[in-house]
Write an enzyme that holds these catalytic residues in place. Structure first.
Site, PDB file in Angstrom:
ATOM      1  N   ARG A 156     -36.905 -27.233  29.981  1.00 26.55           N
ATOM      2  CA  ARG A 156     -36.223 -25.924  30.412  1.00 26.55           C
ATOM      3  C   ARG A 156     -35.381 -25.409  29.487  1.00 26.55           C
ATOM      4  O   ARG A 156     -34.696 -24.136  29.564  1.00 26.55           O
ATOM      5  CB  ARG A 156     -35.926 -25.988  31.828  1.00 26.55           C
ATOM      6  CG  ARG A 156     -36.725 -26.527  32.995  1.00 26.55           C
ATOM      7  CD  ARG A 156     -37.975 -25.527  33.126  1.00 26.55           C
ATOM      8  NE  ARG A 156     -39.141 -26.057  32.259  1.00 26.55           N
ATOM      9  CZ  ARG A 156     -40.288 -25.683  31.952  1.00 26.55           C
ATOM     10  NH1 ARG A 156     -40.352 -24.393  32.240  1.00 26.55           N
ATOM     11  NH2 ARG A 156     -40.991 -26.198  31.356  1.00 26.55           N
ATOM     12  N   ASP A 184     -54.150 -19.957  36.613  1.00 26.38           N
ATOM     13  CA  ASP A 184     -53.045 -20.244  35.861  1.00 26.38           C
ATOM     14  C   ASP A 184     -52.615 -21.414  36.541  1.00 26.38           C
ATOM     15  O   ASP A 184     -53.076 -22.024  37.780  1.00 26.38           O
ATOM     16  CB  ASP A 184     -51.855 -19.185  36.414  1.00 26.38           C
ATOM     17  CG  ASP A 184     -50.348 -19.359  35.654  1.00 26.38           C
ATOM     18  OD1 ASP A 184     -50.351 -19.996  34.622  1.00 26.38           O
ATOM     19  OD2 ASP A 184     -49.658 -18.707  35.995  1.00 26.38           O
ATOM     20  N   GLU A 185     -51.931 -22.415  35.879  1.00 29.18           N
ATOM     21  CA  GLU A 185     -51.472 -23.595  36.083  1.00 29.18           C
ATOM     22  C   GLU A 185     -52.436 -24.506  36.753  1.00 29.18           C
ATOM     23  O   GLU A 185     -52.644 -25.174  37.991  1.00 29.18           O
ATOM     24  CB  GLU A 185     -50.295 -23.476  37.493  1.00 29.18           C
ATOM     25  CG  GLU A 185     -49.215 -22.659  36.982  1.00 29.18           C
ATOM     26  CD  GLU A 185     -48.090 -23.312  36.351  1.00 29.18           C
ATOM     27  OE1 GLU A 185     -48.497 -24.379  35.868  1.00 29.18           O
ATOM     28  OE2 GLU A 185     -47.066 -22.663  36.151  1.00 29.18           O
ATOM     29  N   GLN A 194     -46.980 -31.029  32.739  1.00 29.18           N
ATOM     30  CA  GLN A 194     -46.286 -30.455  33.778  1.00 29.18           C
ATOM     31  C   GLN A 194     -47.040 -30.419  35.192  1.00 29.18           C
ATOM     32  O   GLN A 194     -46.589 -29.692  35.882  1.00 29.18           O
ATOM     33  CB  GLN A 194     -46.144 -29.103  33.336  1.00 29.18           C
ATOM     34  CG  GLN A 194     -45.325 -28.722  32.168  1.00 29.18           C
ATOM     35  CD  GLN A 194     -44.704 -27.341  31.748  1.00 29.18           C
ATOM     36  OE1 GLN A 194     -44.124 -26.781  32.755  1.00 29.18           O
ATOM     37  NE2 GLN A 194     -45.358 -26.984  30.762  1.00 29.18           N
ATOM     38  N   LYS A 243     -48.018 -19.289  27.576  1.00 27.56           N
ATOM     39  CA  LYS A 243     -48.768 -19.260  28.388  1.00 27.56           C
ATOM     40  C   LYS A 243     -49.332 -17.867  29.202  1.00 27.56           C
ATOM     41  O   LYS A 243     -50.297 -17.450  29.374  1.00 27.56           O
ATOM     42  CB  LYS A 243     -48.475 -20.006  29.616  1.00 27.56           C
ATOM     43  CG  LYS A 243     -49.527 -20.294  30.706  1.00 27.56           C
ATOM     44  CD  LYS A 243     -49.078 -21.408  31.547  1.00 27.56           C
ATOM     45  CE  LYS A 243     -47.754 -20.610  32.302  1.00 27.56           C
ATOM     46  NZ  LYS A 243     -47.697 -20.887  33.721  1.00 27.56           N
ATOM     47  N   THR A 244     -48.171 -17.387  29.730  1.00 28.15           N
ATOM     48  CA  THR A 244     -48.342 -16.187  30.465  1.00 28.15           C
ATOM     49  C   THR A 244     -48.470 -14.968  29.665  1.00 28.15           C
ATOM     50  O   THR A 244     -49.440 -14.072  30.241  1.00 28.15           O
ATOM     51  CB  THR A 244     -47.044 -15.692  31.291  1.00 28.15           C
ATOM     52  OG1 THR A 244     -46.548 -16.874  32.266  1.00 28.15           O
ATOM     53  CG2 THR A 244     -47.210 -14.553  32.293  1.00 28.15           C
TER      54      THR A 244
END
Length: 870
Positions: free
Chosen positions: A682, A254-255, A336, A66-67
């Site tokens: 994670r 983002d997010e 998420q 994503k980043t």
DNA sequence: TCCTATTCTTGAATT
DNA sequence: AAGAATAGGA
């Protein structure tokens, strides 16, 4: 300090010669190979980076890069000459995420990214915009951003003025309500009457309104205002909105799944584009302006276009379509979304293509993080949710180890078992930095901490109270705030009597009356009152000193560096001394924090600048230099990854949390499940789940039931193992026919309307069972298990079982085994200091193991390397 | 004003 | 069970 005003400077290799007209052709010619920064991307990632026109939603599952997509997209926009750095709005939620993006952008572009002025958190950017137009919100541009403490103090005063019993209607509750309204983009007049009435016998709405008024008088804003006031300004001043719409050629978020309604409205206002705004035009713009220098004034041509009507506040379930949106790219993962409880609207991401018509939705489903089994388990779990956009994560990695599920007798055994597994991993050469324990509730951490201290295993707790929320930091800031703006009543009130100066409630009340009568700030009231006889001599003298001190500091401000000034203030006010004299465990840490605060001031030019940003930017980054196990909540684990992840406490009531279920019902259950999904994803190589049969909840032992989520894991990817912390189940593995025994009844019933109540009854029953003597356990398993605990004899009932847990949480046998045989440098009755437990006295020495009676924490056994001489 | 006693609360925690 | 936060009394 390179400003990226010249696109051609961005990077030598990746950016072509910058001929705007030819840029597209050059790009196309290179498409097969592509610029260097595109080369490592998979097709979906590449599409997300290269789809520059129109709204784009990137559904980026966990570990799908994503980043990387976000930063590469920015690099791409810049290198294509689509926009200059100052024309890209890029928002994140946390400072950490913003920093990370800046950092990675810097790596990609080959130098620091000083030229991205609009890359930051929602609040820092919102605050920046608000400061520019502060007068339109009846504020001055140097307004203070209030923290929760100030907010509550202010509300308390309002409650008093309204004669509302703040016992029945706590200020904190009102603060929560107001925050909720602000999150939903509601100004006082827009709060639904029914909701406003729930507080203070119908006075909620009125209180909200007067709170807002008070904020203006104090020249202050709270976090919600940083966005809400922007929204109001945008709506009331279309010309200003248009400036920003024209400035921001590209918007990246983002997010996105974590955005609340206010953030959504803010984004949507900014993302509406004047209709003639097309990308070729943008390119022309950039080209023509490059010669003209930095000027951002919009061309007349663009100004002629009429603005679009403001969006209406969101009505229930009804959102207005915005006909023209420009290049907004939102990245997020509905799976998420775990912050519903603080106002996040999963709906924002679920309805993206409705809100932004013609949106392109790109799914990133290739996971580069976890092994096959882990990914399968996580995917299978999350598939039980209904409200989701649906993604299927896949990996090309090997299957790896199966996810393990381990049952223990109680939470202590769970901690012991995990401790042993970690030591084993360590022996296998795993780095402790690559091991994390993710808990649902922070109180679970204590048991692990106790255990790790005993084992001498280095660990670090991540998350918890934020740095700038600590009392000592806020006190120090309050001093500086009073120096900076004498009218800051909230700050003044906070520190008049800290350290104690004999200026108690009576004095403060008196100052308040005086200030209100004359309509002057508290500080000025103090100055005036000192000249009168209204106070007792002692208080009067004390107050006079305070006023004089502040006058002196303000004078010094002109000639002293702000960091020095801060140090002087802390010393002269007696604040530092106050903590030096304090013998409590955390005093040393507080002094350390104060030092850190002064140090962090260096990054700012002056006091003013520091104070403006402090509440938005202050966060501590734990020193990650040592090799240590990470201990944190599932929430704070989002965005992180580890080779080995331990997930304890998968029990009904704890995870999923009973409270979430009660309050949010099915939606709550889904959010909890997403939390489980976050936890599993994670892990890179090993994910290990645990549940205990007995756990102490609010002090009393209860028998618990394995989490329903365990039954939702795919059998093929899961292995059920024995607890290594001593066999709690008499060695049989004891799970009965159904994998998690009690679960069968549960799994089938929780979808029915009655499941919540059944749930509540059941846990009530458990509690009762746990309290009744000897009833809570089945068979003789307990006795056998208990005999393997050295710290507990075979106690016959839960009452003594729990009391048995007090005192040193240590297993003698292991301590001996671990003992190195070397003699400790400490001896009996030495005075020592421990990072976590504070000061204490050595009562027993056994090799390098010390028993210490701590002043505050009681008696503990610790390894000598963890303490120092006091 | 300070100290003690009682009550309350115990999920996550950005900005 | 334990800590924090308040209220009330000395």
């Amino acid at each position: 300090m390179i400003r990226m005003t010249e696109p051609s400077k961005i990077t030598a290799q990746s950016i072509p010669d910058h001929q705007p007209a030819a840029g597209g052709i050059a790009a196309r010619a290179r498409a097969s190979v592509g610029p260097k920064y595109l080369s490592g991307l998979n097709p979906e990632q590449r599409e997300a980076v290269e789809t520059l026109d129109g709204p784009v939603l990137v559904l980026a599952g966990a570990g799908t890069g994503k980043t990387r997509v976000l930063t590469t997209r920015i690099a791409h926009i810049l290198s294509q000459g689509r926009a200059r750095p100052s024309e890209i709005l890029s928002v994140t939620f946390t400072n950490k995420a913003a920093r990370e993006m800046k950092h990675r952008l810097g790596l990609m572009l080959g130098h620091a990214v000083e030229g991205m002025p609009w890359l930051g958190t929602f609040h820092s950017i919102g605050g920046r915009i608000l400061r520019t137009h502060a007068e339109l919100a009846q504020l001055k541009s140097n307004f203070t951003v209030l923290d929760v403490d100030d907010q509550v103090r202010l509300l308390k005063q309002l409650l008093q003025a309204e004669n509302i019993d703040d016992k029945r209607w706590p200020a904190r509750m009102l603060a929560g309500l107001i925050d909720g309204w602000k999150n939903r983009g509601l100004m006082p007049s827009q709060v639904p009457p029914g909701e406003a009435a729930v507080f203070g016998n119908g006075k909620g709405g009125k209180l909200y309104a007067s709170y807002q008024e008070r904020l203006k008088i104090l020249n202050a804003a709270d976090f919600g205002d940083l966005l809400l006031e922007d929204i109001r300004i945008f709506r009331e001043h279309p010309d200003i909105l248009r400036q920003y719409q024209q400035r921001f050629k590209y918007i990246l978020v983002d997010e996105y799944q974590d955005t609340n309604v206010a953030q959504y409205l803010w984004l949507r206002l900014l993302s509406q584009a004047p209709s003639s705004f097309t990308s070729p035009r943008v390119r022309g713009e950039v080209a023509s302006r490059r010669d003209a220098g930095e000027g951002d004034s919009p061309s007349t041509e663009l100004l002629e276009t009429a603005p679009h009507p403001d969006p209406l506040p969101v009505k229930d379930g009804e959102r207005e379509k915005s006909p023209h949106t420009k290049n907004i790219c939102c990245v997020g993962d509905d799976d998420q979304s775990i912050y519903g409880w603080r106002g996040a609207e999963v709906d924002n991401i679920l309805r993206f293509d409705h809100d932004f018509p013609g949106a392109k939705v790109i799914r990133l489903e290739r996971n580069y993080r976890s092994t096959g089994h882990i990914l399968a388990a996580a995917s299978h779990l999350i598939a039980h949710n209904e409200g989701r956009l649906g993604k299927t994560l896949r990996t090309e990695d090997q299957d790896g180890e199966k996810v393990t599920v381990t049952g223990s007798w109680d939470s202590e055994e769970e901690a012991r078992g995990i401790g042993e597994e970690i030591e084993q991993l360590q022996r296998q050469g795993e780095k402790l930095n690559e091991i994390a324990i993710l808990v649902r509730a922070s109180y679970q951490m204590r048991e692990f901490e106790d255990r790790f201290v005993t084992l001498g295993l280095p660990y670090r707790v991540i998350g918890g109270p934020r740095f700038y929320e600590r009392a000592e930091i806020r006190d120090a800031l309050a001093y500086l705030r009073v120096i900076n703006s004498p009218a800051d009543d909230l700050a003044f009130e906070r520190i008049v009597n800290v350290p104690k100066r004999g200026l108690g409630d009576a004095t403060v009340q008196m100052l308040h009356d005086h200030a209100r009568k004359r309509r002057i700030p508290l500080f000025e009231a103090a100055r005036a009152v000192v000249e009168t006889d209204e106070l007792k001599p002692k208080a009067r003298g004390s107050l006079r000193d305070v006023v004089a001190q502040f006058d002196r500091w303000r004078a010094q401000r002109e000639i002293t560096a702000h960091t020095d000034l801060a140090q002087i203030v802390l010393d002269e006010s007696g604040y530092t001394e106050m903590w030096q004299k304090d013998r409590s465990a955390d005093a040393a840490g507080r002094l350390e924090n104060l030092k850190e605060l002064v140090r962090s001031m260096e990054e700012f030019e002056n006091l003013q600048g520091f104070l403006e940003h402090i509440s938005l930017v202050m966060d501590r980054d734990g020193g990650a230099e040592d090799d240590a196990v990470s201990l944190m909540t599932l929430h704070s684990a989002k965005g992180l990854e580890f080779d080995n992840v331990f997930l304890p406490g998968w029990e009904e009531g704890l995870f999923p949390s009973q409270r979430t279920l009660d309050e949010q019902g099915r939606a709550g259950l889904e959010e909890e499940r997403r939390l489980g999904h976050v936890g599993l994803t994670r892990a890179r190589r090993r994910a290990k789940i645990y549940f205990a049969t007995n756990r102490r909840i609010h002090g009393t032992w209860s028998t618990t039931i394995p989490s329903r989520f365990l039954d939702e894991l795919p059998a093929a990817n899961v292995e059920i193992t024995e607890s290594k912390g001593g066999s709690a189940w008499g060695g049989t593995g004891g799970y009965g026919a159904s994998r998690f025994d009690d679960m069968e009844a549960f799994g089938s019933s929780y979808t029915t309307p009655g499941w919540q109540r059944a749930q509540a009854n059941r846990s009530q029953a458990n509690r009762n069972r746990g309290q009744a003597t000897g009833q809570g356990r089945d068979g003789g398993g307990f006795e056998e298990a208990a005999s393997s605990f050295s710290s507990s004899s075979s106690s016959p009932d839960f009452g003594s079982f729990s009391s048995r847990r007090r005192g040193p949480l240590t297993i003698e046998g292991e301590l001996v085994a671990k003992s190195t045989g070397t003699t400790s440098e400490f001896s009996l009755s030495d005075r020592v200091f421990h990072q976590k437990f504070g000061y204490g006295r050595v009562t027993k020495v056994d090799g390098n193991k010390l028993t210490i009676a701590f002043d505050k924490a009681g008696e503990k056994k610790v390894v000598d390397s963890f303490v120092q001489r006091a």
